[in-house]
Design a protein around this motif. Structure first.
Motif, mmCIF file in Angstrom:
data_model
loop_
_atom_site.group_PDB
_atom_site.id
_atom_site.type_symbol
_atom_site.label_atom_id
_atom_site.label_comp_id
_atom_site.label_asym_id
_atom_site.label_seq_id
_atom_site.Cartn_x
_atom_site.Cartn_y
_atom_site.Cartn_z
ATOM 1 N N SER A 1 -40.331 -82.094 -16.335
ATOM 2 C CA SER A 1 -39.906 -82.964 -16.110
ATOM 3 C C SER A 1 -39.388 -83.090 -14.479
ATOM 4 C CB SER A 1 -39.119 -83.888 -16.822
ATOM 5 O OG SER A 1 -39.939 -84.092 -18.400
ATOM 6 N N ASN A 2 -38.306 -82.371 -14.541
ATOM 7 C CA ASN A 2 -37.701 -82.002 -12.399
ATOM 8 C C ASN A 2 -39.122 -82.030 -11.882
ATOM 9 O OD1 ASN A 2 -35.206 -82.118 -14.611
ATOM 10 N ND2 ASN A 2 -34.995 -80.008 -14.114
ATOM 11 N N PRO B 1 -39.912 -78.923 -21.625
ATOM 12 C CA PRO B 1 -39.940 -80.061 -21.620
ATOM 13 C C PRO B 1 -39.150 -80.351 -20.502
ATOM 14 C CG PRO B 1 -39.987 -79.984 -23.539
ATOM 15 C CD PRO B 1 -39.955 -78.954 -23.143
ATOM 16 N N GLN B 2 -37.898 -80.538 -20.363
ATOM 17 C CA GLN B 2 -36.844 -80.638 -19.416
ATOM 18 C C GLN B 2 -37.384 -80.080 -17.537
ATOM 19 O OE1 GLN B 2 -33.119 -82.290 -19.650
ATOM 20 N NE2 GLN B 2 -33.989 -82.639 -17.265
ATOM 21 N N GLU B 3 -37.785 -79.196 -17.555
ATOM 22 C CA GLU B 3 -37.905 -78.237 -16.623
ATOM 23 C C GLU B 3 -39.214 -79.171 -15.984
ATOM 24 O OE1 GLU B 3 -36.410 -76.403 -14.177
ATOM 25 O OE2 GLU B 3 -38.541 -75.723 -13.214
ATOM 26 N N ASP C 1 -38.104 -74.871 -24.133
ATOM 27 C CA ASP C 1 -36.830 -75.601 -22.861
ATOM 28 C C ASP C 1 -38.015 -75.918 -21.373
ATOM 29 O OD1 ASP C 1 -38.154 -73.113 -21.880
ATOM 30 O OD2 ASP C 1 -36.226 -72.505 -20.216
ATOM 31 N N MET D 1 -36.201 -88.224 -20.041
ATOM 32 C CA MET D 1 -37.490 -87.089 -19.802
ATOM 33 C C MET D 1 -39.231 -87.544 -20.357
ATOM 34 S SD MET D 1 -36.060 -82.980 -21.395
ATOM 35 C CE MET D 1 -37.094 -83.907 -22.341
ATOM 36 N N TYR E 1 -40.763 -84.928 -11.448
ATOM 37 C CA TYR E 1 -39.915 -86.184 -11.167
ATOM 38 C C TYR E 1 -40.010 -85.274 -9.395
ATOM 39 C CZ TYR E 1 -36.150 -88.890 -9.343
ATOM 40 O OH TYR E 1 -35.683 -90.136 -8.740
ATOM 41 N N LEU F 1 -39.408 -93.533 -15.331
ATOM 42 C CA LEU F 1 -39.216 -92.672 -17.153
ATOM 43 C C LEU F 1 -39.548 -94.045 -18.177
ATOM 44 C CD1 LEU F 1 -35.721 -90.777 -16.707
ATOM 45 C CD2 LEU F 1 -37.743 -89.981 -15.934
#
Ligand code: SF4
Length: 359
Positions: free
Chosen positions: A64-65, A60-62, A58, A1, A68, A76
């Protein structure tokens, strides 16, 4: 991430853009991510990268997705070290096109597991011969000389090399730096005799030949391209949306501006982007300041908006800082506007400006 820094206003994500080149599809992904997950703005950095601030927990995860999916997070392991500057007008106004070399350096960097250990501050730069990146402070700089040769510089040492060797040698400089550093050094300049020892390690005979120095590019038409200044390096939702609408690609410069294919200027000017070189906002930068940074002694960006239009400029770059760290300051000389708690110092002195009573 994606690595995210915790700032006073929430998560701060930096998105590396080697060579500064974004398709408008990618820019639109960043625009909508900033709206959905952050404060809605896209910050342009002094390394031609982008930042999204005030990420929700929440986010950073979203983010990153989404990155990507848009091809903006190809590795990564190497994300932090993909710091590659390119002359932003390269190939657009008659000079050498060094942008493909940036892509090759990026691929080579990401393909070498050992280079993931480079410090995040290590900087590669490819200058197309106009000299605009000569003072970028890059750890390894390549500058075009002619169709056969380029000057490879590390610090104040340089060597002429063939174009076909450039990518391999830039990566070799990075590897040699990793072998020489003893742990805490972030830049070649911090290693004793770093440049000399690196060239020795590569078996190259360096001389004191220095790269040609040139000025940062100004807003306006340049060959087949248009350069637009982004005031204080912050793209609003409205501005990003207009860029997505009118252009096919953008290149982010290290000087808080963007390069576009030649397009009509009216839609850009209508949302506050600047397409002429004579604006008060040309060459003006500011750190995050309050409320984004806990160290800040002032809301420097708001103060800059308020004060700059009333000032007479002498052509020099200007940087506003919320404290003595002076984050994001330009390379080379600049007017230093520093918050000190009860006002500002300008180049170390109490300012004598028209609106002085407001400082
Ligand atoms: S210069 Fe100081 S106030 Fe500004 S962003 Fe850096 S640490 Fe924060």
């Amino acid at each position: 991430m994606l690595a995210v820094h915790q700032a006073a206003d929430g998560g701060l994500a930096r998105i590396r853009v080697p060579g500064g080149l974004l398709s408008v599809t990618q820019l639109d992904v960043l625009r909508s991510a900033s709206l959905d997950l952050g404060d809605g703005r896209l910050e342009l950095t002094s390394r031609g990268n982008l930042q999204i601030r005030a990420l929700r927990p929440d986010g950073p995860q979203e983010l990153s997705n989404r990155l990507y999916g848009a091809g903006l997070l190809p590795s990564l392991t190497h994300e932090r070290v993909r710091n590659i500057l390119v002359s932003p007008l390269s190939g657009l106004d008659g000079r050498y096109d060094v942008l493909p070399l940036a892509a090759a350096v990026d691929r080579g960097l990401c393909a070498d597991p050992a280079l993931a250990e480079l410090p995040g501050r290590f900087l590669f730069a490819l200058d197309d011969g106009r000299g605009d990146l000569a003072d970028s402070g890059a750890d390894v700089l390549v500058q075009a000389i002619d169709s056969r040769e380029a000057l490879l510089s590390v610090g104040t040492h340089g060597v002429r090399v063939g174009w076909d060797e450039v990518v391999e040698l830039m990566l070799a400089v990075a590897s040699a730096f990793l072998e020489l550093r003893e742990g805490a050094e972030w830049r070649v300049a911090e290693v004793a005799d770093g440049a000399t020892r690196i060239f020795e390690q590569l078996g190259l005979q360096a001389s004191s030949e220095l790269p040609v120095t040139g000025a940062p590019i100004e807003a306006g038409q340049h060959g087949t391209a248009l350069v637009a200044t982004v005031p204080l390096g912050t793209l609003t939702q409205e501005q990003a949306a207009v860029l997505v609408e009118v252009a096919e690609w953008v290149r982010v410069t290290p000087w808080r501006s963007v390069v576009l294919p030649a397009v009509a200027t009216e839609p850009l000017e209508a949302v506050g982007l600047i397409t002429t070189p004579d604006s008060v906002w040309s060459g003006v930068t500011a750190c995050a300041g309050r409320p984004g940074c806990a160290k800040a002694l002032a809301d420097v960006r708001s103060d800059a908006w308020r004060i700059m239009p009333g000032l007479t400029r002498d052509g020099r770059r200007v940087h506003w800082s919320g404290c003595e760290r002076r984050c994001g300051k330009p390379a080379g000389g600049f007017v230093d506007i520093l918050a000190v708690g009860n006002g500002y110092l300008v180049d170390g002195a109490v300012p004598n400006f028209p609106e002085r009573e407001q400082w």
